[in-house]
Design a protein around this motif. Structure first.
Motif, PDB file in Angstrom:
ATOM      1  N   PHE A   1       1.250  -1.528  -0.034  1.00 64.39           N
ATOM      2  CA  PHE A   1       0.182   0.186  -0.034  1.00 64.39           C
ATOM      3  C   PHE A   1       0.511   1.218  -0.259  1.00 64.39           C
ATOM      4  O   PHE A   1       2.364   0.734   0.406  1.00 64.39           O
ATOM      5  CB  PHE A   1      -1.270   0.287   1.344  1.00 64.39           C
ATOM      6  CG  PHE A   1      -0.386  -0.247   2.361  1.00 64.39           C
ATOM      7  CD1 PHE A   1      -0.566   0.381   3.105  1.00 64.39           C
ATOM      8  CD2 PHE A   1      -0.063  -1.188   3.201  1.00 64.39           C
ATOM      9  CE1 PHE A   1       0.464   1.298   5.100  1.00 64.39           C
ATOM     10  CE2 PHE A   1       0.299  -1.637   4.373  1.00 64.39           C
ATOM     11  CZ  PHE A   1       1.104  -0.634   5.095  1.00 64.39           C
ATOM     12  N   TRP A   2       0.273   2.231  -0.254  1.00 59.63           N
ATOM     13  CA  TRP A   2       0.833   3.684  -0.192  1.00 59.63           C
ATOM     14  C   TRP A   2      -0.002   4.407   1.059  1.00 59.63           C
ATOM     15  O   TRP A   2      -1.615   4.124   0.352  1.00 59.63           O
ATOM     16  CB  TRP A   2       0.715   4.246  -1.526  1.00 59.63           C
ATOM     17  CG  TRP A   2       1.358   3.863  -3.389  1.00 59.63           C
ATOM     18  CD1 TRP A   2       1.217   3.149  -3.605  1.00 59.63           C
ATOM     19  CD2 TRP A   2       2.397   4.044  -2.872  1.00 59.63           C
ATOM     20  NE1 TRP A   2       1.505   2.751  -4.451  1.00 59.63           N
ATOM     21  CE2 TRP A   2       3.291   3.215  -4.761  1.00 59.63           C
ATOM     22  CE3 TRP A   2       4.179   5.320  -2.953  1.00 59.63           C
ATOM     23  CZ2 TRP A   2       4.090   3.283  -5.029  1.00 59.63           C
ATOM     24  CZ3 TRP A   2       5.019   4.493  -3.088  1.00 59.63           C
ATOM     25  CH2 TRP A   2       5.184   4.224  -4.734  1.00 59.63           C
ATOM     26  N   VAL A   3       1.046   5.243   1.381  1.00 58.51           N
ATOM     27  CA  VAL A   3       0.432   5.951   2.479  1.00 58.51           C
ATOM     28  C   VAL A   3       1.483   7.044   2.482  1.00 58.51           C
ATOM     29  O   VAL A   3       2.718   6.882   2.376  1.00 58.51           O
ATOM     30  CB  VAL A   3       0.451   4.905   3.502  1.00 58.51           C
ATOM     31  CG1 VAL A   3       1.562   4.574   4.333  1.00 58.51           C
ATOM     32  CG2 VAL A   3      -0.669   5.052   4.912  1.00 58.51           C
ATOM     33  N   SER A   4       1.141   7.901   3.381  1.00 60.67           N
ATOM     34  CA  SER A   4       1.706   8.734   4.419  1.00 60.67           C
ATOM     35  C   SER A   4       2.165   8.624   5.303  1.00 60.67           C
ATOM     36  O   SER A   4       1.749   7.651   6.027  1.00 60.67           O
ATOM     37  CB  SER A   4       1.142  10.637   3.819  1.00 60.67           C
ATOM     38  OG  SER A   4       0.284   9.814   5.382  1.00 60.67           O
ATOM     39  N   ALA A   5       3.066   9.814   5.870  1.00 55.29           N
ATOM     40  CA  ALA A   5       4.366   8.776   7.037  1.00 55.29           C
ATOM     41  C   ALA A   5       3.132   9.138   8.247  1.00 55.29           C
ATOM     42  O   ALA A   5       2.558   8.367   9.313  1.00 55.29           O
ATOM     43  CB  ALA A   5       5.858   9.191   7.120  1.00 55.29           C
ATOM     44  N   ALA A   6       2.379   9.860   8.119  1.00 60.42           N
ATOM     45  CA  ALA A   6       1.374  10.822   9.187  1.00 60.42           C
ATOM     46  C   ALA A   6      -0.125   9.658   9.470  1.00 60.42           C
ATOM     47  O   ALA A   6      -0.203   8.463  10.196  1.00 60.42           O
ATOM     48  CB  ALA A   6       1.105  11.885   9.001  1.00 60.42           C
ATOM     49  N   GLU A   7      -0.526   8.767   8.417  1.00 63.74           N
ATOM     50  CA  GLU A   7      -1.116   8.072   8.488  1.00 63.74           C
ATOM     51  C   GLU A   7      -0.919   7.049   8.492  1.00 63.74           C
ATOM     52  O   GLU A   7      -1.617   6.449   9.448  1.00 63.74           O
ATOM     53  CB  GLU A   7      -1.411   8.404   6.645  1.00 63.74           C
ATOM     54  CG  GLU A   7      -3.026   7.006   6.685  1.00 63.74           C
ATOM     55  CD  GLU A   7      -4.261   7.116   7.435  1.00 63.74           C
ATOM     56  OE1 GLU A   7      -4.875   6.784   8.213  1.00 63.74           O
ATOM     57  OE2 GLU A   7      -4.745   7.772   8.483  1.00 63.74           O
TER      58      GLU A   7
END
Length: 264
Positions: free
Chosen positions: A180-186
């Motif tokens: 999956f692709w995700v922001s670091a914060a998420e």
């Protein structure tokens, strides 16, 4: 107390028998704007190291990686050069994403390259088959983590940016079960909600990465913090054992209670 060598050197023979490894943090622009997204993989539950955990692509440095690194980067410290090659190879193997080539790579070619890599285990064979040239300097040396015990992974972390992120990626379905692709914060929020599990180094790196609005900010911060081996240690704080790292490496959070820290 073990004195750790510089990050461009291997662990000395009299030190712990560690396993050289490499990890790659892949940035892409989020389609909706905002914080960049990072490529993460969820390890299969049955894996000995970090089973079930969400991690960045990576793995151990193979002898063939060292051979190719010596050919492509004879003037770069060998441990770093070999780790660059391993990070590129592992990312292709685990996700199907071919990065750091001087030529554009079509999705069909990347899929064929991955199949050949899984068959041969050698990135040089893939490059020769498709006529690709690597640009290893597209990977920036970001961090270096090495617990001081036998069989620990002596891991060099790199970052790279693929821009728009218009790529096809699929999980390898052997070592990993989900991609999956995700922001670091998420990713941190998902870990706090119990949706994913992250090991201690991954959490510290996500906290650092969450401060960057983009790849350029990451590069500026890396330049301000020369890379050195980080070896977590334990210390007592108000009768609670904590797992901590030293200050000065660019990390905003230096530790957590050991009871809450997953180590691998």
């Amino acid at each position: 107390m073990t004195i750790l060598p510089p990050s461009d050197q291997p662990m000395p023979a009299e030190g712990p028998a560690v396993v050289p490894a490499a990890t790659l943090v892949v940035f892409r622009h989020a389609a909706a704007g905002g914080a960049p997204e990072l490529l993460m993989l969820q390890r299969s539950d049955g894996m000995r190291f970090a089973g079930g955990a969400a991690v960045f692509p990576g793995g151990r440095v193979d002898p063939a990686d060292r051979e190719l690194a010596q050919r492509l980067m004879p003037d770069e410290p060998h441990e770093i050069a070999a780790a660059r090659v391993a990070a590129i190879r592992e990312t292709l193997e685990e996700s199907g994403l071919m990065i750091a080539t001087r030529q554009p790579v079509a999705a069909r070619e990347a899929a064929e390259a991955r199949a050949l890599l899984l068959e041969t285990g050698r990135l040089d064979t893939v490059l020769d088959r498709f006529g690709w040239q690597l640009d290893p300097q597209a990977l920036t040396f970001f961090a270096h983590w090495c617990p001081v015990w036998d069989k620990a992974f002596d891991t060099r972390f790199f970052v790279t940016d693929i821009g728009t992120g218009a790529v096809d990626v699929t999980v390898d379905a052997t070592e990993n079960s989900h991609l999956f692709w995700v922001s670091a914060a998420e990713a941190l929020a998902m870990a706090d909600r119990g949706e994913i599990s992250v090991i201690f180094p991954t959490r510290r790196n996500l906290e650092r990465l969450a401060r960057y609005a983009g790849h350029d900010e990451a590069l500026a911060d890396i330049a301000a913090h020369p890379v050195a081996r980080i070896s977590p240690r334990t210390e007592m704080r108000e009768e609670v054992e904590w797992l901590v790292i030293a200050d000065g490496h660019g990390y905003p959070v230096l530790g957590q209670p050991r009871a809450t820290a997953r180590r691998g």
